[in-house]
Design a protein around this motif. Structure first.
Motif, mmCIF file in Angstrom:
data_model
loop_
_atom_site.group_PDB
_atom_site.id
_atom_site.type_symbol
_atom_site.label_atom_id
_atom_site.label_comp_id
_atom_site.label_asym_id
_atom_site.label_seq_id
_atom_site.Cartn_x
_atom_site.Cartn_y
_atom_site.Cartn_z
ATOM 1 N N LYS A 157 -3.728 3.847 0.347
ATOM 2 C CA LYS A 157 -4.285 3.310 -0.900
ATOM 3 C C LYS A 157 -3.636 1.962 -1.155
ATOM 4 O O LYS A 157 -2.408 1.848 -1.260
ATOM 5 N N TYR A 170 -6.121 -2.080 7.571
ATOM 6 C CA TYR A 170 -5.308 -1.110 6.830
ATOM 7 C C TYR A 170 -5.326 0.286 7.469
ATOM 8 O O TYR A 170 -4.307 0.790 7.929
ATOM 9 N N GLN A 171 -6.532 0.896 7.468
ATOM 10 C CA GLN A 171 -6.616 2.251 8.016
ATOM 11 C C GLN A 171 -6.280 2.238 9.513
ATOM 12 O O GLN A 171 -5.665 3.177 10.038
ATOM 13 N N LYS A 199 -10.040 -3.805 5.072
ATOM 14 C CA LYS A 199 -10.267 -2.353 5.033
ATOM 15 C C LYS A 199 -10.905 -1.894 6.342
ATOM 16 O O LYS A 199 -10.621 -0.811 6.844
ATOM 17 N N LYS A 200 -11.738 -2.735 6.914
ATOM 18 C CA LYS A 200 -12.455 -2.363 8.141
ATOM 19 C C LYS A 200 -11.555 -2.452 9.373
ATOM 20 O O LYS A 200 -11.621 -1.595 10.251
ATOM 21 N N SER A 202 0.834 -1.201 0.000
ATOM 22 C CA SER A 202 0.000 0.000 0.000
ATOM 23 C C SER A 202 0.868 1.249 0.000
ATOM 24 O O SER A 202 2.002 1.221 0.469
ATOM 25 N N ASP A 249 -11.031 -8.434 1.367
ATOM 26 C CA ASP A 249 -10.690 -7.025 1.168
ATOM 27 C C ASP A 249 -11.521 -6.144 2.116
ATOM 28 O O ASP A 249 -10.987 -5.245 2.781
ATOM 29 N N GLU A 250 -12.802 -6.450 2.202
ATOM 30 C CA GLU A 250 -13.701 -5.654 3.051
ATOM 31 C C GLU A 250 -13.275 -5.762 4.518
ATOM 32 O O GLU A 250 -13.209 -4.758 5.239
#
Ligand code: AMP
Ligand code: GLY
Length: 423
Positions: free
Chosen positions: A205, A250-251, A246-247, A197, A242-243
């Protein structure tokens, strides 16, 4: 623009190639580089850990942007050294590169911020580690805290192996000070996926997914290596995975680093394991993967220099990161005997077959120019990448292209990407 890339392996060759595609760039230097990199960049004989020499070079040549590929200089503070000299540089500062540089730090971070990972305990004394291992469940995993060329992880099937492992890491110090602290971690099973990323301190991203093959021999047998081949995308990295990531991953990682006062700018590489209980973080790296980069960048549509600059300037939210709807496979051509004993200095022939092709690439990992021509100069010598409409086509093309290259001692795995048949 003038760009300097720090490093000299297959990853840096792929980086230099991708940077050479940028409209913004008219000159690339690479320190120290290799014989393949010399096709797209001017190689400079300065080592990646010689920060002051690199800074002086960047000033003298008026370099506009420096990109660091390797973990050692990042963890050693190369970005801080460049920033102190007023130079523009892409990568995490030392206080953020610790995400890779200390496994004990990264485990504590994940625990504190509820980022899914294996259960663990950190130990700074061999006696305490040994006492804990008396009653642990097996298999269990021992990890040297610091950088150990990817070799500081021991999977121990029995208590005896684990006790011997503590001696190797903490007492005999096979990986030096990296073993002053160890992490003892719960053993997990599942498929592994690499996700790279771009991060600008706040925004992250995600690039397309990839999978590495770390063992030396077919069927995931043999010793751990730096990576014998990769494919991208991973068919196991589903929309559902992926979902979830992301939840929860990553962030959350980027925000955790910012909260700790360790703003992360650069590349975060998430080593994930897809367990029966969902994705878990196996490890973080603070740089591009090798050889993941060799399959990810040939699929990337963006001008990479624009993305690097957005990360430095904190404007990554304005970048629409895009990848081709295709696939890529990279097969590493190594020297027989790697990762242990091997000979080098053999002439490499057939490199010209890759010239002027847009769907075949030969990225040099260990090569150098000699009087006789370009010769082998390392355990991993070349990474042959092909793109195709899907993984099967890319794999067929990559293996075809491995036959275009000849050198004495040539060794490769024949099952890179075999897992896709099970998807
Ligand atoms: P690392 O450097 O942490 O990615 O570890 C190297 C390799 O060891 C990984 O790619 C996995 O194959 C394996 N490994 C690391 N941690 C674990 C774990 N907790 N359970 C099972 N395998 C692991
Ligand atoms: N391919 C794994 C790594 O770059 O660490």
């Amino acid at each position: 623009m003038k760009v300097l890339v720090v490093g000299g392996g297959g990853r840096e060759h792929a980086l230099c190639w991708k940077i050479s595609q940028s409209k913004k760039v008219d000159k690339i230097y690479c320190a120290p580089g290799n014989a393949g990199i010399a096709e797209v960049a001017e190689c400079v004989a300065i080592g990646a850990m010689e920060f002051q020499k690199l800074v002086a070079f960047a000033k003298e040549k008026e370099i506009d942007l420096t990109v660091v590929g390797m973990d050692d200089p990042l963890c050693g503070g190369i970005v801080d050294a460049f920033e102190e000299a007023g130079l523009r540089v892409f990568g995490p500062r030392k206080n953020a590169a610790i995400l890779e540089g200390s496994k004990a730090f990264s485990k504590d971070l994940m625990k504190k911020y509820n980022i899914p990972t294996a259960g663990y305990h950190n130990f700074t004394s061999p006696e305490e580690a040994l006492a804990f291992l008396e009653t642990a469940t097996y298999p269990t995993v021992l990890k040297a805290d610091g950088l150990a060329l990817g070799k500081g992880v021991l999977i121990c099937n029995t208590k005896e192996e684990a006790l011997a492992g503590v001696k190797t890491l903490m007492v005999d110090k096979q990986f030096g000070d990296s073993g002053n602290t160890i992490v003892v971690e719960e053993f997990m099973t599942g498929r592994e996926v690499s996700v790279l990323s771009f991060v600008d301190g706040k925004t992250i991203k995600i690039m397309t997914s990839a999978q590495d093959h770390k063992r030396a021999k077919d069927g995931d047998q043999g010793l751990n290596t730096g990576g014998m081949g990769t494919f991208s995308p991973s068919p196991f990295y589903t929309a559902e995975v992926d979902e979830f990531c992301k939840k929860y991953i990553y962030q959350a990682t980027v925000d955790a680093m910012a909260k700790e006062g360790r703003e992360f700018k650069g590349i975060i590489f998430f080593g994930l394991m897809l367990t029966a209980n969902g994705p878990r973080v196996l490890e973080y790296n603070a740089r591009f993967g090798d050889p993941e980069t060799q399959v990810v960048l040939p699929r990337m549509k963006n001008d990479i220099v624009e993305v690097f600059e957005a990360c430095i300037d904190g404007t990554l939210d304005q970048i629409d990161l895009q990848f081709e709807d295709n696939a890529a496979v990279c097969v590493v051509l190594a020297s027989n005997g790697y990762p242990e004993h091997y000979e080098k200095g053999f002439v490499i022939s057939g490199l010209e077959n890759f010239k002027d092709k847009t769907d075949y690439f030969v990225f040099h990992a260990g090569s150098k120019k000699a009087e006789a021509g370009i010769v082998t100069n390392g355990g991993r010598v070349l990474g042959v990448t092909a793109t195709g409409k899907d993984l099967k086509e890319a794999r067929k093309k990559a293996y075809e292209a491995t036959e275009w290259i000849h050198f004495d001692n040539k060794y490769m795995r024949h099952d890179i990407g075999k897992a896709i048949d099970e998807a």
